[in-house]
Design a protein around this motif. Sequence first.
Motif, PDB file in Angstrom:
ATOM      1  N   TRP A   1     -49.932 -12.257-108.202  1.00 38.23           N
ATOM      2  CA  TRP A   1     -50.008 -12.453-106.762  1.00 38.23           C
ATOM      3  C   TRP A   1     -49.746 -13.902-106.367  1.00 38.23           C
ATOM      4  CZ3 TRP A   1     -50.109  -9.300-102.654  1.00 38.23           C
ATOM      5  CH2 TRP A   1     -50.257  -7.941-102.919  1.00 38.23           C
ATOM      6  N   SER A   2     -50.023 -14.827-107.262  1.00 40.19           N
ATOM      7  CA  SER A   2     -49.681 -16.228-107.001  1.00 40.19           C
ATOM      8  C   SER A   2     -48.172 -16.387-106.873  1.00 40.19           C
ATOM      9  CB  SER A   2     -50.212 -17.124-108.122  1.00 40.19           C
ATOM     10  OG  SER A   2     -51.618 -17.105-108.159  1.00 40.19           O
ATOM     11  N   PHE A   3     -47.438 -15.651-107.722  1.00 36.58           N
ATOM     12  CA  PHE A   3     -45.978 -15.678-107.656  1.00 36.58           C
ATOM     13  C   PHE A   3     -45.489 -15.120-106.317  1.00 36.58           C
ATOM     14  CE2 PHE A   3     -41.987 -13.250-108.443  1.00 36.58           C
ATOM     15  CZ  PHE A   3     -41.148 -14.335-108.624  1.00 36.58           C
ATOM     16  N   TYR A   4     -46.075 -13.991-105.884  1.00 40.05           N
ATOM     17  CA  TYR A   4     -45.666 -13.399-104.607  1.00 40.05           C
ATOM     18  C   TYR A   4     -45.967 -14.351-103.445  1.00 40.05           C
ATOM     19  CZ  TYR A   4     -45.539  -9.047-107.312  1.00 40.05           C
ATOM     20  OH  TYR A   4     -45.258  -8.087-108.254  1.00 40.05           O
ATOM     21  N   TYR A   5     -47.143 -14.976-103.478  1.00 43.59           N
ATOM     22  CA  TYR A   5     -47.492 -15.906-102.406  1.00 43.59           C
ATOM     23  C   TYR A   5     -46.593 -17.142-102.434  1.00 43.59           C
ATOM     24  CZ  TYR A   5     -51.610 -13.572-100.509  1.00 43.59           C
ATOM     25  OH  TYR A   5     -52.444 -12.690 -99.868  1.00 43.59           O
ATOM     26  N   ALA A   6     -46.178 -17.553-103.632  1.00 47.34           N
ATOM     27  CA  ALA A   6     -45.253 -18.687-103.737  1.00 47.34           C
ATOM     28  C   ALA A   6     -43.929 -18.358-103.038  1.00 47.34           C
ATOM     29  CB  ALA A   6     -45.010 -19.037-105.200  1.00 47.34           C
ATOM     30  N   LEU A   7     -43.465 -17.109-103.185  1.00 42.68           N
ATOM     31  CA  LEU A   7     -42.248 -16.689-102.496  1.00 42.68           C
ATOM     32  C   LEU A   7     -42.439 -16.702-100.981  1.00 42.68           C
ATOM     33  CD1 LEU A   7     -40.945 -13.691-104.676  1.00 42.68           C
ATOM     34  CD2 LEU A   7     -40.025 -16.013-104.561  1.00 42.68           C
ATOM     35  N   VAL A   8     -43.589 -16.207-100.534  1.00 44.28           N
ATOM     36  CA  VAL A   8     -43.879 -16.192 -99.096  1.00 44.28           C
ATOM     37  C   VAL A   8     -43.920 -17.616 -98.544  1.00 44.28           C
ATOM     38  CG1 VAL A   8     -45.596 -15.609 -97.336  1.00 44.28           C
ATOM     39  CG2 VAL A   8     -45.111 -13.990 -99.188  1.00 44.28           C
ATOM     40  N   ILE A   9     -44.595 -18.509 -99.260  1.00 40.20           N
ATOM     41  CA  ILE A   9     -44.689 -19.908 -98.824  1.00 40.20           C
ATOM     42  C   ILE A   9     -43.308 -20.557 -98.807  1.00 40.20           C
ATOM     43  CG2 ILE A   9     -45.572 -22.189 -99.465  1.00 40.20           C
ATOM     44  CD1 ILE A   9     -48.081 -20.683-100.565  1.00 40.20           C
ATOM     45  N   ALA A  10     -42.493 -20.258 -99.830  1.00 39.75           N
ATOM     46  CA  ALA A  10     -41.134 -20.805 -99.886  1.00 39.75           C
ATOM     47  C   ALA A  10     -40.314 -20.329 -98.695  1.00 39.75           C
ATOM     48  CB  ALA A  10     -40.457 -20.393-101.191  1.00 39.75           C
ATOM     49  N   ILE A  11     -40.507 -19.072 -98.298  1.00 39.94           N
ATOM     50  CA  ILE A  11     -39.779 -18.539 -97.147  1.00 39.94           C
ATOM     51  C   ILE A  11     -40.140 -19.311 -95.878  1.00 39.94           C
ATOM     52  CG2 ILE A  11     -39.601 -16.520 -95.616  1.00 39.94           C
ATOM     53  CD1 ILE A  11     -39.761 -14.783 -98.181  1.00 39.94           C
ATOM     54  N   PHE A  12     -41.422 -19.650 -95.725  1.00 34.73           N
ATOM     55  CA  PHE A  12     -41.852 -20.395 -94.537  1.00 34.73           C
ATOM     56  C   PHE A  12     -41.446 -21.868 -94.610  1.00 34.73           C
ATOM     57  CE2 PHE A  12     -44.616 -16.743 -93.863  1.00 34.73           C
ATOM     58  CZ  PHE A  12     -44.560 -16.601 -92.476  1.00 34.73           C
ATOM     59  N   LEU A  13     -41.519 -22.459 -95.793  1.00 33.01           N
ATOM     60  CA  LEU A  13     -41.252 -23.891 -95.923  1.00 33.01           C
ATOM     61  C   LEU A  13     -39.765 -24.224 -95.964  1.00 33.01           C
ATOM     62  CD1 LEU A  13     -43.914 -25.151 -98.507  1.00 33.01           C
ATOM     63  CD2 LEU A  13     -43.906 -25.468 -96.024  1.00 33.01           C
ATOM     64  N   PHE A  14     -38.976 -23.364 -96.599  1.00 33.85           N
ATOM     65  CA  PHE A  14     -37.582 -23.714 -96.873  1.00 33.85           C
ATOM     66  C   PHE A  14     -36.573 -22.831 -96.150  1.00 33.85           C
ATOM     67  CE2 PHE A  14     -39.980 -24.972-100.730  1.00 33.85           C
ATOM     68  CZ  PHE A  14     -39.751 -26.345-100.667  1.00 33.85           C
ATOM     69  N   THR A  15     -37.002 -22.121 -95.113  1.00 39.84           N
ATOM     70  CA  THR A  15     -36.059 -21.314 -94.348  1.00 39.84           C
ATOM     71  C   THR A  15     -34.962 -22.206 -93.780  1.00 39.84           C
ATOM     72  OG1 THR A  15     -37.672 -19.622 -93.740  1.00 39.84           O
ATOM     73  CG2 THR A  15     -35.764 -19.858 -92.313  1.00 39.84           C
ATOM     74  N   GLY A  16     -33.715 -21.820 -94.038  1.00 36.43           N
ATOM     75  CA  GLY A  16     -32.588 -22.588 -93.536  1.00 36.43           C
ATOM     76  C   GLY A  16     -32.311 -22.281 -92.077  1.00 36.43           C
ATOM     77  N   LYS A  17     -31.317 -22.957 -91.511  1.00 32.62           N
ATOM     78  CA  LYS A  17     -30.920 -22.675 -90.137  1.00 32.62           C
ATOM     79  C   LYS A  17     -30.446 -21.231 -90.042  1.00 32.62           C
ATOM     80  CE  LYS A  17     -29.525 -27.394 -88.944  1.00 32.62           C
ATOM     81  NZ  LYS A  17     -28.397 -28.262 -88.503  1.00 32.62           N
ATOM     82  N   GLU A  18     -30.841 -20.573 -88.969  1.00 34.12           N
ATOM     83  CA  GLU A  18     -30.524 -19.149 -88.832  1.00 34.12           C
ATOM     84  C   GLU A  18     -29.018 -18.918 -88.889  1.00 34.12           C
ATOM     85  OE1 GLU A  18     -31.183 -15.433 -85.703  1.00 34.12           O
ATOM     86  OE2 GLU A  18     -32.108 -17.373 -85.340  1.00 34.12           O
ATOM     87  N   ALA A  19     -28.611 -18.007 -89.753  1.00 35.13           N
ATOM     88  CA  ALA A  19     -27.196 -17.669 -89.895  1.00 35.13           C
ATOM     89  C   ALA A  19     -27.055 -16.155 -89.888  1.00 35.13           C
ATOM     90  CB  ALA A  19     -26.635 -18.241 -91.207  1.00 35.13           C
ATOM     91  N   GLN A  20     -26.091 -15.661 -89.117  1.00 33.06           N
ATOM     92  CA  GLN A  20     -25.877 -14.221 -89.031  1.00 33.06           C
ATOM     93  C   GLN A  20     -25.464 -13.679 -90.393  1.00 33.06           C
ATOM     94  OE1 GLN A  20     -22.693 -13.003 -86.468  1.00 33.06           O
ATOM     95  NE2 GLN A  20     -23.366 -10.887 -86.352  1.00 33.06           N
ATOM     96  N   PHE A  21     -25.866 -12.448 -90.689  1.00 30.76           N
ATOM     97  CA  PHE A  21     -25.427 -11.814 -91.925  1.00 30.76           C
ATOM     98  C   PHE A  21     -23.904 -11.758 -91.957  1.00 30.76           C
ATOM     99  CE2 PHE A  21     -29.754 -10.069 -91.707  1.00 30.76           C
ATOM    100  CZ  PHE A  21     -30.163 -10.229 -93.023  1.00 30.76           C
ATOM    101  N   ILE A  22     -23.311 -12.246 -93.038  1.00 28.56           N
ATOM    102  CA  ILE A  22     -21.854 -12.310 -93.146  1.00 28.56           C
ATOM    103  C   ILE A  22     -21.229 -10.931 -92.987  1.00 28.56           C
ATOM    104  CG2 ILE A  22     -19.941 -12.801 -94.734  1.00 28.56           C
ATOM    105  CD1 ILE A  22     -21.631 -15.035 -95.932  1.00 28.56           C
ATOM    106  N   TYR A  23     -21.810  -9.924 -93.622  1.00 25.49           N
ATOM    107  CA  TYR A  23     -21.183  -8.606 -93.654  1.00 25.49           C
ATOM    108  C   TYR A  23     -21.370  -7.830 -92.356  1.00 25.49           C
ATOM    109  CZ  TYR A  23     -19.148  -8.444 -98.271  1.00 25.49           C
ATOM    110  OH  TYR A  23     -18.337  -8.657 -99.342  1.00 25.49           O
ATOM    111  N   PHE A  24     -22.103  -8.383 -91.388  1.00 20.29           N
ATOM    112  CA  PHE A  24     -22.221  -7.702 -90.099  1.00 20.29           C
ATOM    113  C   PHE A  24     -20.907  -7.731 -89.324  1.00 20.29           C
ATOM    114  CE2 PHE A  24     -27.021  -7.510 -89.005  1.00 20.29           C
ATOM    115  CZ  PHE A  24     -27.264  -6.952 -90.247  1.00 20.29           C
ATOM    116  N   GLN A  25     -19.997  -8.639 -89.718  1.00 16.86           N
ATOM    117  CA  GLN A  25     -18.737  -8.770 -88.960  1.00 16.86           C
ATOM    118  C   GLN A  25     -17.659  -7.809 -89.474  1.00 16.86           C
ATOM    119  OE1 GLN A  25     -16.423 -12.461 -90.040  1.00 16.86           O
ATOM    120  NE2 GLN A  25     -18.229 -12.868 -91.300  1.00 16.86           N
ATOM    121  N   PHE A  26     -17.910  -7.147 -90.607  1.00 19.33           N
ATOM    122  CA  PHE A  26     -16.853  -6.339 -91.210  1.00 19.33           C
ATOM    123  C   PHE A  26     -16.948  -4.888 -90.770  1.00 19.33           C
ATOM    124  CE2 PHE A  26     -17.532  -9.608 -94.704  1.00 19.33           C
ATOM    125  CZ  PHE A  26     -16.605 -10.458 -94.158  1.00 19.33           C
TER     126      PHE A  26
END
Length: 330
Positions: free
Chosen positions: A305-330
Motif C-alpha cells: 500500500w505504500s507503493f500505491y500511495y507513492a503513485l497517488v502522491i506522484a500523480i498529485f506532485l508531478f502532474t504535467g500541464k494538461e494535454a489532450q489525449f493524442i488518440y482522441f483526434q484520430f
Amino acid sequence: MFVSFFPLLVAGPIERATHLLPQVENKRKFDYSKAVDGWRQILWGLFKKVVIADNCAEFANIIFNNSGDYSGTTLLLGAILFAFQIYGDFSGYSDIALGTARLLGFELLRNFAFPYFSRDIAEFWRRWHISLSSWFKDYLYIPLGGSKVGTWKKVVNTFIIFLVSGFWHGANSTFLAWGFLNALYIMPLILSNKNRHHVKIVAKGSSWPSLKDFRKILFTFSLTVFAWIFFRAESITHAFRYIKSLFRGLFAISAYEETFNFLLYKVGLALPVLILLFLLVEWQGREHNYAIEKVGIKYPKMLRWSFYYALVIAIFLFTGKEAQFIYFQF
C-alpha cells in the motif's frame, strides 16, 4: 449498448461485438477482487498519462515547435520524449478504460503489451495498439490473401496495411510516411519469414535481458523513435528538416552542452528519474497484463500500500500541464 459503452467510446480499445455483447447478456455480480484489480490498473494508467505523458509532452512540444533553434542531441531528446509521451498517453488511456470496465464486470481486449521491450518491429506491432492491429489483420490483411500468397503479393499486402494504418490516423502526408517507413522496417522480416521469431515476452523468468536481447530492444526502440518523428511533425517538410538537423548536429561538443543545459534548467531531474522508475516497473511487470498487476502482490500489506500511495502522491506532485489525449483526434 455496444456503440455507447463509455470506457472505450472515444479511442478504443477497438472492441468486437462478439466479445462484448455476451458479457452484457450475462448476469454480473460485484467482484471485490476484480474491482481492486480494476482500480489498480486505473491508478497505473493515470500515472502513465498525467505524470509520464503530460510531462514529456511539455518538453517534446517545446523542441518540436522550435526545432530550428536546437542542436542534434536536443532534437534526439525531443523524439525520445515524444516516444514516451505517445506510449504513456495511449496505453495510459487504455489502462484507464480497461480498469473502468472491470469495475462494471466487463473484460475488454488488451491493447498494449509492453511494446518498447520488443526485439524487432514485427514484435512491436503485435504489442502496440493490439486491437487496431488485429482489426486490420482480420478485415483487411486476411481478405487480401494474408501470408498465404506469393512473395510479391505479400509485400504489396504489407504496404497496404501500413499505409491504411497511417491514413487512419489522418489524411496527412506525415502519417502516410510513418506507415510507409514501418512497412520498410518490417519487410526484411516478412521476406525472410522471421516476422514470428519473437513471440514470447523477452527474458521470461529472468530479472534482466541478455546482452543480445538488450541490443535488439535498443535497436528496435531506435527505429520506432525515428518513425515517430514523422508522426509528430507538422508537415513532411518539417519532418525532413528535423531529421536533417538531428543528424547534422549529433556529434558536436556544443550540442551535448546545449542538451545538458536543456535537461538541467528546463526539464529538471524529476522527469528523467520518473521515466527511469517507470521503465523499471514496466520491466518487472512485463509478464503480466499491465505493469503493476502483480508487482508487490506478495509483499507485506504495508509495503504494497505504500507503493500505491507513492503513485497517488506522484500523480498529485508531478502532474504535467494538461494535454489532450493524442488518440482522441484520430
